[in-house]
Design a protein around this motif. Structure first.
Motif, mmCIF file in Angstrom:
data_model
loop_
_atom_site.group_PDB
_atom_site.id
_atom_site.type_symbol
_atom_site.label_atom_id
_atom_site.label_comp_id
_atom_site.label_asym_id
_atom_site.label_seq_id
_atom_site.Cartn_x
_atom_site.Cartn_y
_atom_site.Cartn_z
ATOM 1 N N GLU A 51 4.986 2.079 15.530
ATOM 2 C CA GLU A 51 4.565 2.557 14.219
ATOM 3 C C GLU A 51 3.054 2.553 14.156
ATOM 4 O OE1 GLU A 51 6.015 1.838 9.700
ATOM 5 O OE2 GLU A 51 5.786 0.052 10.915
ATOM 6 N N GLU A 52 2.502 3.631 13.649
ATOM 7 C CA GLU A 52 1.058 3.735 13.459
ATOM 8 C C GLU A 52 0.814 4.000 11.984
ATOM 9 O OE1 GLU A 52 -2.508 6.869 14.399
ATOM 10 O OE2 GLU A 52 -0.872 6.725 15.828
ATOM 11 N N ARG A 53 0.062 3.130 11.364
ATOM 12 C CA ARG A 53 -0.267 3.318 9.936
ATOM 13 C C ARG A 53 -1.461 4.259 9.845
ATOM 14 N NH1 ARG A 53 2.756 0.248 5.957
ATOM 15 N NH2 ARG A 53 4.091 -1.015 7.256
ATOM 16 N N ARG A 54 -1.325 5.258 8.992
ATOM 17 C CA ARG A 54 -2.416 6.206 8.774
ATOM 18 C C ARG A 54 -2.832 6.131 7.319
ATOM 19 N NH1 ARG A 54 -1.235 11.430 12.471
ATOM 20 N NH2 ARG A 54 -0.794 10.244 14.342
ATOM 21 N N PRO A 55 -4.097 6.426 7.060
ATOM 22 C CA PRO A 55 -4.536 6.404 5.655
ATOM 23 C C PRO A 55 -3.814 7.459 4.845
ATOM 24 C CG PRO A 55 -6.359 6.980 7.142
ATOM 25 C CD PRO A 55 -5.141 6.762 7.981
ATOM 26 N N GLY A 56 -3.603 7.151 3.587
ATOM 27 C CA GLY A 56 -2.935 8.091 2.685
ATOM 28 C C GLY A 56 -3.853 9.231 2.284
ATOM 29 N N PRO A 57 -3.492 9.947 1.255
ATOM 30 C CA PRO A 57 -4.245 11.147 0.854
ATOM 31 C C PRO A 57 -5.671 10.844 0.412
ATOM 32 C CG PRO A 57 -2.540 10.626 -0.758
ATOM 33 C CD PRO A 57 -2.327 9.705 0.410
ATOM 34 N N LEU A 58 -5.952 9.614 0.048
ATOM 35 C CA LEU A 58 -7.308 9.249 -0.366
ATOM 36 C C LEU A 58 -8.068 8.537 0.746
ATOM 37 C CD1 LEU A 58 -6.551 8.095 -3.997
ATOM 38 C CD2 LEU A 58 -7.585 10.229 -3.258
ATOM 39 N N GLY A 59 -7.424 8.347 1.897
ATOM 40 C CA GLY A 59 -8.022 7.595 3.010
ATOM 41 C C GLY A 59 -8.942 8.395 3.866
ATOM 42 N N MET B 156 -2.703 12.636 -14.962
ATOM 43 C CA MET B 156 -3.552 12.459 -13.798
ATOM 44 C C MET B 156 -4.987 12.254 -14.262
ATOM 45 S SD MET B 156 -3.687 14.864 -10.512
ATOM 46 C CE MET B 156 -5.236 15.196 -9.776
ATOM 47 N N MET B 157 -5.620 11.221 -13.768
ATOM 48 C CA MET B 157 -6.983 10.941 -14.203
ATOM 49 C C MET B 157 -7.991 11.526 -13.220
ATOM 50 S SD MET B 157 -7.437 6.844 -13.441
ATOM 51 C CE MET B 157 -9.047 6.633 -14.123
ATOM 52 N N ASP B 158 -9.158 11.838 -13.737
ATOM 53 C CA ASP B 158 -10.233 12.347 -12.888
ATOM 54 C C ASP B 158 -10.841 11.189 -12.116
ATOM 55 O OD1 ASP B 158 -10.032 15.018 -13.646
ATOM 56 O OD2 ASP B 158 -11.312 14.710 -15.408
ATOM 57 N N LEU B 159 -10.922 11.341 -10.806
ATOM 58 C CA LEU B 159 -11.494 10.303 -9.949
ATOM 59 C C LEU B 159 -12.766 10.830 -9.312
ATOM 60 C CD1 LEU B 159 -8.236 9.236 -8.062
ATOM 61 C CD2 LEU B 159 -9.274 8.100 -10.023
ATOM 62 N N ASP B 160 -13.836 10.032 -9.381
ATOM 63 C CA ASP B 160 -15.048 10.420 -8.677
ATOM 64 C C ASP B 160 -15.053 9.745 -7.305
ATOM 65 O OD1 ASP B 160 -15.869 7.765 -9.077
ATOM 66 O OD2 ASP B 160 -17.270 8.265 -10.675
ATOM 67 N N GLU B 161 -16.118 9.958 -6.554
ATOM 68 C CA GLU B 161 -16.190 9.418 -5.187
ATOM 69 C C GLU B 161 -16.151 7.882 -5.173
ATOM 70 O OE1 GLU B 161 -15.955 10.792 -2.110
ATOM 71 O OE2 GLU B 161 -15.390 12.523 -3.310
ATOM 72 N N ILE B 162 -16.764 7.254 -6.159
ATOM 73 C CA ILE B 162 -16.752 5.787 -6.214
ATOM 74 C C ILE B 162 -15.332 5.294 -6.489
ATOM 75 C CG2 ILE B 162 -17.571 3.755 -7.469
ATOM 76 C CD1 ILE B 162 -20.262 5.197 -7.768
ATOM 77 N N ASP B 163 -14.613 5.944 -7.422
ATOM 78 C CA ASP B 163 -13.224 5.569 -7.691
ATOM 79 C C ASP B 163 -12.389 5.679 -6.420
ATOM 80 O OD1 ASP B 163 -13.621 5.102 -10.437
ATOM 81 O OD2 ASP B 163 -13.189 7.199 -10.943
ATOM 82 N N ARG B 164 -12.535 6.800 -5.710
ATOM 83 C CA ARG B 164 -11.772 6.988 -4.470
ATOM 84 C C ARG B 164 -12.150 5.943 -3.427
ATOM 85 N NH1 ARG B 164 -11.614 12.240 -6.428
ATOM 86 N NH2 ARG B 164 -13.575 13.010 -5.639
ATOM 87 N N GLY B 165 -13.424 5.605 -3.367
ATOM 88 C CA GLY B 165 -13.873 4.560 -2.432
ATOM 89 C C GLY B 165 -13.285 3.207 -2.789
ATOM 90 N N LEU B 166 -13.270 2.887 -4.080
ATOM 91 C CA LEU B 166 -12.665 1.625 -4.518
ATOM 92 C C LEU B 166 -11.179 1.581 -4.169
ATOM 93 C CD1 LEU B 166 -14.379 1.227 -8.006
ATOM 94 C CD2 LEU B 166 -14.700 -0.268 -6.017
ATOM 95 N N ILE B 167 -10.488 2.687 -4.370
ATOM 96 C CA ILE B 167 -9.057 2.750 -4.051
ATOM 97 C C ILE B 167 -8.845 2.522 -2.554
ATOM 98 C CG2 ILE B 167 -7.049 4.288 -3.950
ATOM 99 C CD1 ILE B 167 -8.162 5.540 -6.612
ATOM 100 N N ARG B 168 -9.635 3.206 -1.726
ATOM 101 C CA ARG B 168 -9.508 3.027 -0.268
ATOM 102 C C ARG B 168 -9.783 1.582 0.125
ATOM 103 N NH1 ARG B 168 -11.858 8.183 -0.089
ATOM 104 N NH2 ARG B 168 -13.940 7.300 0.097
ATOM 105 N N ALA B 169 -10.834 1.003 -0.439
ATOM 106 C CA ALA B 169 -11.202 -0.368 -0.096
ATOM 107 C C ALA B 169 -10.122 -1.354 -0.531
ATOM 108 C CB ALA B 169 -12.551 -0.733 -0.730
ATOM 109 N N LEU B 170 -9.572 -1.169 -1.724
ATOM 110 C CA LEU B 170 -8.527 -2.076 -2.205
ATOM 111 C C LEU B 170 -7.210 -1.861 -1.466
ATOM 112 C CD1 LEU B 170 -9.371 -2.037 -5.994
ATOM 113 C CD2 LEU B 170 -9.479 -4.017 -4.462
ATOM 114 N N ALA B 171 -6.968 -0.642 -0.970
ATOM 115 C CA ALA B 171 -5.773 -0.403 -0.159
ATOM 116 C C ALA B 171 -5.867 -1.169 1.165
ATOM 117 C CB ALA B 171 -5.583 1.087 0.108
ATOM 118 N N GLN B 172 -7.084 -1.341 1.665
ATOM 119 C CA GLN B 172 -7.292 -2.104 2.898
ATOM 120 C C GLN B 172 -7.247 -3.605 2.650
ATOM 121 O OE1 GLN B 172 -7.714 -1.013 6.141
ATOM 122 N NE2 GLN B 172 -7.018 0.903 5.263
#
Length: 152
Positions: free
Chosen positions: A144-152, A1-17
């Protein structure tokens, strides 16, 4: 498991969208240069955070207006291996997901069909004839309603 900072989490959320968002646009959104955003995305990809990119198809636009979740209980686990069942059921094009679960059923399947008569055809001709199938329980998806995952 890698350490994620707020920017990493933001990038993940943005790319998931929007998986096609450019590193330049993401960099502007998160206060990074394009190369810095690209390096972070590359690091996340190499760490296995992203498993791939896939299209989100509109099933109704493709003529598949019915989704059914099936709970499948195998008759006897000794007569057919779980791998054999998974291989055979995964080859049925209407079966979108095959999940091996613990509980009342052995498997949970997500099946799409054009309409209820089409689903009945798939059930009778393809699914109920599979070796090892004991009982099947069906639940038709109403909405069906899509909800953000654990990082959303």
């Amino acid at each position: 498991m890698m350490d994620l900072d707020e920017i990493d989490r933001g990038l993940i959320r943005a790319l998931a969208q929007d998986a096609q968002a450019s590193a330049g646009a993401l960099g502007r959104q998160f206060g990074l240069s394009q190369p810095a955003a690209w390096r972070r995305i590359k690091r996340l990809r190499e760490a296995g955070v992203f498993r791939g990119v896939r299209l989100d198809l509109d099933k109704a636009a493709l003529g598949f207006s019915v989704t059914v979740f099936l709970g499948v209980k195998l008759a006897t686990k000794g007569r057919i291996s779980l791998e054999d069942f998974e291989r055979v059921v995964a080859a049925i094009p209407e079966v979108q997901t095959v999940e091996h679960v613990l509980g009342m059923y052995d498997y949970r399947l997500r099946v799409v069909a054009r309409d209820i008569p089409d689903f009945e055809r798939v059930l009778r001709r393809r699914l109920m004839t599979l070796p090892g199938v004991g009982s099947v329980d069906a639940n038709v998806l109403l909405s069906e309603e899509r909800r953000p995952g654990p990082l959303g």
